[in-house]
Design an enzyme around this catalytic site. Structure first.
Site, short mmCIF file in Angstrom:
data_model
loop_
_atom_site.label_atom_id
_atom_site.label_comp_id
_atom_site.label_asym_id
_atom_site.label_seq_id
_atom_site.Cartn_x
_atom_site.Cartn_y
_atom_site.Cartn_z
N SER A 10 0.70 -1.26 -0.14
CA SER A 10 -0.13 -0.04 -0.09
C SER A 10 0.81 1.17 0.00
O SER A 10 0.59 2.36 -0.46
CB SER A 10 -1.03 0.06 1.35
N THR A 11 2.18 1.18 0.61
CA THR A 11 2.96 2.54 0.71
C THR A 11 4.29 2.20 -0.13
O THR A 11 4.83 1.24 -0.25
CB THR A 11 2.88 2.92 2.16
#
Length: 191
Positions: A10-11
């Site tokens: 996600s990051t």
């Protein structure tokens, strides 16, 4: 009949190493999305993988939550794959739709998601019914109130003003004004 892996974090700070190592052991190729949330539909790697898969291929993920954040999303993706005769494997959960047991587990998940959707719908309907019983008006607020409708009717029908001009005055689209006028004529509230 290729096995194609899909990895996602996600990051930008998170690392794909664990997923990539597991997927490379079983897949012919692996596509990744770095720094892309599972809740978004704009996942270039996933879109690329889904387009490239052919009948008989298998999509492999390290864990179910790497493919989608919600169960509904997962089910939609796997149903589309199934219609295209593409299998799905999740390594961590040990789900393989090519086997009867894998299909059973996945269909149980799908049934629970359907049950959840039905409960939400029932609660929504009950809430709407309770609001109606309390006399609340549901839906969008009318663009013109009764006085404005009567005044617009008088201006257009009785005085012959242009519909576009009257609509502009009341800040509504001419079709909206026409619809209100027609409703007044049909229901007999015009006079």
């Amino acid at each position: 009949m290729a096995k194609v892996g899909y990895a996602r974090v996600s990051t930008e700070d998170q690392r794909l190493d664990l997923q990539l190592a597991a997927l490379r052991n079983v897949c012919d190729r692996v596509v990744e999305d770095q720094g892309v949330s599972g809740s978004t539909n704009k996942r270039p790697g996933l879109i690329s993988v889904l387009r490239s898969l052919r009948s008989g291929d298998t999509l492999v993920v390290w864990r179910l939550d790497r493919l989608g954040r919600s169960l509904r999303d997962l089910i939609q993706i796997t149903e589309k794959l199934s219609r295209r005769k593409i299998e799905f494997v999740s390594l961590t959960e040990n789900i393989d739709t090519a086997s009867a047991g894998g299909r059973l587990v996945f269909h149980m998940l799908a049934a629970m998601a359907e049950f959840e959707r039905c409960l939400i719908r029932e609660r929504t309907c009950a809430g709407l019914e309770a609001a109606r019983a309390r006399g609340q008006r549901l839906g969008r607020r009318p663009s013109l109130n009764e006085d404005e409708c009567r005044s617009a009717y008088n201006a257009v029908v009785l005085q012959g003003e242009d519909v576009d001009e009257v609509a502009r005055r009341y800040r509504v689209h001419p079709r909206t004004l026409t619809r209100h006028l027609r409703r007044m004529i049909i229901t007999g509230t015009a006079g």
